[in-house]
Write an enzyme that holds these catalytic residues in place. Structure first.
Site, PDB file in Angstrom:
ATOM      1  N   ASP A   1      -4.583   0.020 -11.228  1.00 39.21           N
ATOM      2  CA  ASP A   1      -4.906  -1.200 -10.492  1.00 39.21           C
ATOM      3  C   ASP A   1      -5.333  -2.276 -11.492  1.00 39.21           C
ATOM      4  O   ASP A   1      -6.082  -2.012 -12.440  1.00 39.21           O
ATOM      5  CB  ASP A   1      -6.025  -0.935  -9.481  1.00 39.21           C
ATOM      6  CG  ASP A   1      -6.132  -2.023  -8.433  1.00 39.21           C
ATOM      7  OD1 ASP A   1      -5.839  -1.745  -7.254  1.00 39.21           O
ATOM      8  OD2 ASP A   1      -6.508  -3.164  -8.800  1.00 39.21           O
TER       9      ASP A   1
ATOM     10  N   HIS B   1       0.395   1.927   0.061  1.00 41.00           N
ATOM     11  CA  HIS B   1      -0.092   2.472  -1.207  1.00 41.00           C
ATOM     12  C   HIS B   1      -1.419   3.173  -0.966  1.00 41.00           C
ATOM     13  O   HIS B   1      -2.153   2.855  -0.028  1.00 41.00           O
ATOM     14  CB  HIS B   1      -0.248   1.387  -2.280  1.00 41.00           C
ATOM     15  CG  HIS B   1      -1.112   0.235  -1.847  1.00 41.00           C
ATOM     16  ND1 HIS B   1      -0.643  -0.767  -1.032  1.00 41.00           N
ATOM     17  CD2 HIS B   1      -2.406  -0.069  -2.110  1.00 41.00           C
ATOM     18  CE1 HIS B   1      -1.617  -1.639  -0.818  1.00 41.00           C
ATOM     19  NE2 HIS B   1      -2.707  -1.234  -1.449  1.00 41.00           N
TER      20      HIS B   1
HETATM   21  P1  AMP Z   1      -4.959  -3.471  -0.975  1.00 41.64           P
HETATM   22  O1  AMP Z   1      -5.986  -4.561  -0.934  1.00 41.64           O
HETATM   23  O2  AMP Z   1      -5.390  -2.168  -0.409  1.00 41.64           O
HETATM   24  O3  AMP Z   1      -3.639  -3.960  -0.411  1.00 41.64           O
HETATM   25  O4  AMP Z   1      -4.723  -3.146  -2.507  1.00 41.64           O
HETATM   26  C1  AMP Z   1      -3.918  -3.934  -3.342  1.00 41.64           C
HETATM   27  C2  AMP Z   1      -4.357  -3.656  -4.748  1.00 41.64           C
HETATM   28  O5  AMP Z   1      -3.342  -4.118  -5.620  1.00 41.64           O
HETATM   29  C3  AMP Z   1      -5.647  -4.352  -5.158  1.00 41.64           C
HETATM   30  O6  AMP Z   1      -6.629  -3.366  -5.518  1.00 41.64           O
HETATM   31  C4  AMP Z   1      -5.231  -5.206  -6.357  1.00 41.64           C
HETATM   32  O7  AMP Z   1      -6.217  -5.224  -7.371  1.00 41.64           O
HETATM   33  C5  AMP Z   1      -3.964  -4.524  -6.812  1.00 41.64           C
HETATM   34  N1  AMP Z   1      -3.014  -5.353  -7.527  1.00 41.64           N
HETATM   35  C6  AMP Z   1      -2.591  -6.590  -7.195  1.00 41.64           C
HETATM   36  N2  AMP Z   1      -1.645  -7.014  -8.070  1.00 41.64           N
HETATM   37  C7  AMP Z   1      -1.474  -6.009  -8.966  1.00 41.64           C
HETATM   38  C8  AMP Z   1      -0.638  -5.835 -10.110  1.00 41.64           C
HETATM   39  N3  AMP Z   1       0.210  -6.784 -10.521  1.00 41.64           N
HETATM   40  N4  AMP Z   1      -0.740  -4.672 -10.816  1.00 41.64           N
HETATM   41  C9  AMP Z   1      -1.612  -3.723 -10.416  1.00 41.64           C
HETATM   42  N5  AMP Z   1      -2.405  -3.818  -9.330  1.00 41.64           N
HETATM   43  C10 AMP Z   1      -2.356  -4.953  -8.628  1.00 41.64           C
END
Ligand code: AMP
Ligand code: ZN
Length: 114
Positions: free
Chosen positions: A31, A100
């Protein structure tokens, strides 16, 4: 990008990620904003928007995600335990609409959510 999905773009290699695991069905990467010493996102390679869209036609991908979680947890040294979180929809706080699972661990969590 075929759709407007960030994780599909990562799956397609258009956006880089810090990969920790990959097989034919699952990609897992760190993340970008970790909430624990280990914070890995486990993502099915099929676009499933959220947990509401899981059905018998695609639940195989969910099984593969959890098989991957067990492998990644061992590889990351989380034999003492960890937490798996799925945020679904607006009320669940989901920000990326591609199913996810957050695998978080590497510390003893002070508070239980449930
Ligand atoms: P959610 O809020 O459960 O949809 O989780 C989405 C997650 O994606 C969050 O914890 C973000 O920090 C993570 N995230 C967003 N963009 C990226 C990226 N480019 N690479 C890795 N993680 C990301
Ligand atoms: Zn997607």
């Amino acid at each position: 990008m075929l759709n407007d999905c960030l994780f599909c773009a990562i799956l397609g290699g258009e956006i880089p990620c810090s990969k920790v695991y990959e097989d034919d069905y699952v990609l897992a990467f760190r993340d970008i904003n970790p909430q624990a010493p280990v914070h890995v996102l486990v993502v099915p390679k099929e676009h499933i928007a959220c947990a509401l869209d899981i059905g018998e036609e695609n639940s195989f991908f969910v099984s593969k995600c959890f098989e991957a979680i067990a492998k990644i947890a061992k590889a990351e040294g989380l034999e003492n335990g960890f937490r798996v979180v799925n945020n679904c929809g607006i009320d669940g706080g989901q920000s990326v609409m591609h199913l996810h699972f957050h695998l978080i661990g590497g510390e003893k969590f002070a508070e239980k959510i449930i």
